[in-house]
Design an enzyme around this catalytic site. Structure first.
Site, PDB file in Angstrom:
ATOM      1  N   ILE A 121       0.961  -1.145  -0.010  1.00 42.53           N
ATOM      2  CA  ILE A 121       0.126   0.156  -0.095  1.00 42.53           C
ATOM      3  C   ILE A 121       0.741   1.301   0.002  1.00 42.53           C
ATOM      4  O   ILE A 121       2.103   1.104   0.448  1.00 42.53           O
ATOM      5  CB  ILE A 121      -0.925   0.016   1.184  1.00 42.53           C
ATOM      6  CG1 ILE A 121      -1.933   1.146   1.270  1.00 42.53           C
ATOM      7  CG2 ILE A 121      -0.159  -0.073   2.571  1.00 42.53           C
ATOM      8  CD1 ILE A 121      -3.026   1.078   2.310  1.00 42.53           C
ATOM      9  N   CYS A 122       0.376   2.333  -0.575  1.00 40.72           N
ATOM     10  CA  CYS A 122       0.821   3.586  -0.507  1.00 40.72           C
ATOM     11  C   CYS A 122       2.008   3.690  -1.387  1.00 40.72           C
ATOM     12  O   CYS A 122       2.073   3.421  -2.482  1.00 40.72           O
ATOM     13  CB  CYS A 122       0.943   4.068   0.941  1.00 40.72           C
ATOM     14  SG  CYS A 122       1.579   5.685   1.265  1.00 40.72           S
ATOM     15  N   ALA A 123       3.528   4.012  -0.721  1.00 38.47           N
ATOM     16  CA  ALA A 123       4.738   4.115  -1.470  1.00 38.47           C
ATOM     17  C   ALA A 123       5.360   2.630  -1.590  1.00 38.47           C
ATOM     18  O   ALA A 123       6.055   2.426  -2.453  1.00 38.47           O
ATOM     19  CB  ALA A 123       5.492   5.001  -0.596  1.00 38.47           C
ATOM     20  N   SER A 169      -2.659  -0.621  -2.873  1.00 33.14           N
ATOM     21  CA  SER A 169      -3.771   0.349  -2.557  1.00 33.14           C
ATOM     22  C   SER A 169      -2.790   1.775  -2.756  1.00 33.14           C
ATOM     23  O   SER A 169      -1.514   1.823  -2.723  1.00 33.14           O
ATOM     24  CB  SER A 169      -4.351   0.115  -1.340  1.00 33.14           C
ATOM     25  OG  SER A 169      -5.371   1.005  -0.996  1.00 33.14           O
TER      26      SER A 169
END
Length: 203
Positions: A121-123, A169
């Site tokens: 998720i994210c980075a 995500s």
């Protein structure tokens, strides 16, 4: 006979039947993404181990200063161990540490090769890219970082993207949706919907 009737053995059988997950920690992880994912997975009945990529069991500090005590360190994971899900929280410092970790690369490649769920998720899709996990598939990432996927994925702007056994995500605001999607994939849609309902989360 006594052993088979004991509460300890019943608990052992329940744990044996639970889906299992490894969620990794590195300094500077995004607090909401880590805690939400672990909490939702546990609510769904998943046996979760929190695994630090640091060398010992010291508390790991997140981006906001929240410290998490890991269950184990990455060197404790056996070279042939397989679970049902491996997941990376974001936070750019953590994502870059995951991307640089040869052990994370080995664990993700092994699980991917065996059809287990590989998630970030994210980075942290940056780590998937660095370790060449499922290049060519659909993926998402924190929007400001999408060019750092180097064109190796079909970038999508959906909150959660599932392509085969890979789940990605976008960021802190999508962490609950991400966690619920992982529960759905591991435990079924009914379980995911029940967890969401019990949390008063509106899908």
């Amino acid at each position: 006979t006594t052993l088979f009737r004991s509460n300890e053995y019943k608990s052992y059988l329940r744990n044996m039947s639970k889906p299992k997950a490894l969620v990794f920690l590195a300094t500077g992880f995004e607090d909401i993404e880590f805690v939400s994912t672990v909490d939702i997975l546990k609510r769904g009945g998943v046996d979760v181990r929190m695994v630090s990529i640091l060398e010992d069991l010291v508390p790991v500090a997140g981006k906001s200063g929240i410290r998490i005590v890991p269950d184990c360190v990455i060197s404790d994971i056996k070279s042939d161990e397989l679970v049902d899900l491996v997941s990376l929280p974001g936070g750019l410092p953590a994502a870059e540490a995951f991307a640089s970790s040869a052990e994370i690369g080995k664990i993700y490649k092994r699980h991917n090769d065996n059809g287990k769920i590989v998630a970030a998720i994210c980075a942290s899709p940056l780590a998937l890219n660095a370790h060449k996990i499922n290049h060519g598939r659909k993926a998402t990432i924190y929007p400001a970082l999408h060019l750092r996927l180097d064109g190796h994925y079909t970038y999508c702007s959906d909150n959660v993207v599932v392509d085969g056994n890979m789940v990605t995500s976008r960021g802190p605001g999508t962490a609950m949706e991400y966690g619920l999607k992982l529960v759905e994939l591991l435990c079924g849609k009914a379980k995911s919907e029940k967890v969401a309902k019990d949390m008063l989360y509106l899908l």
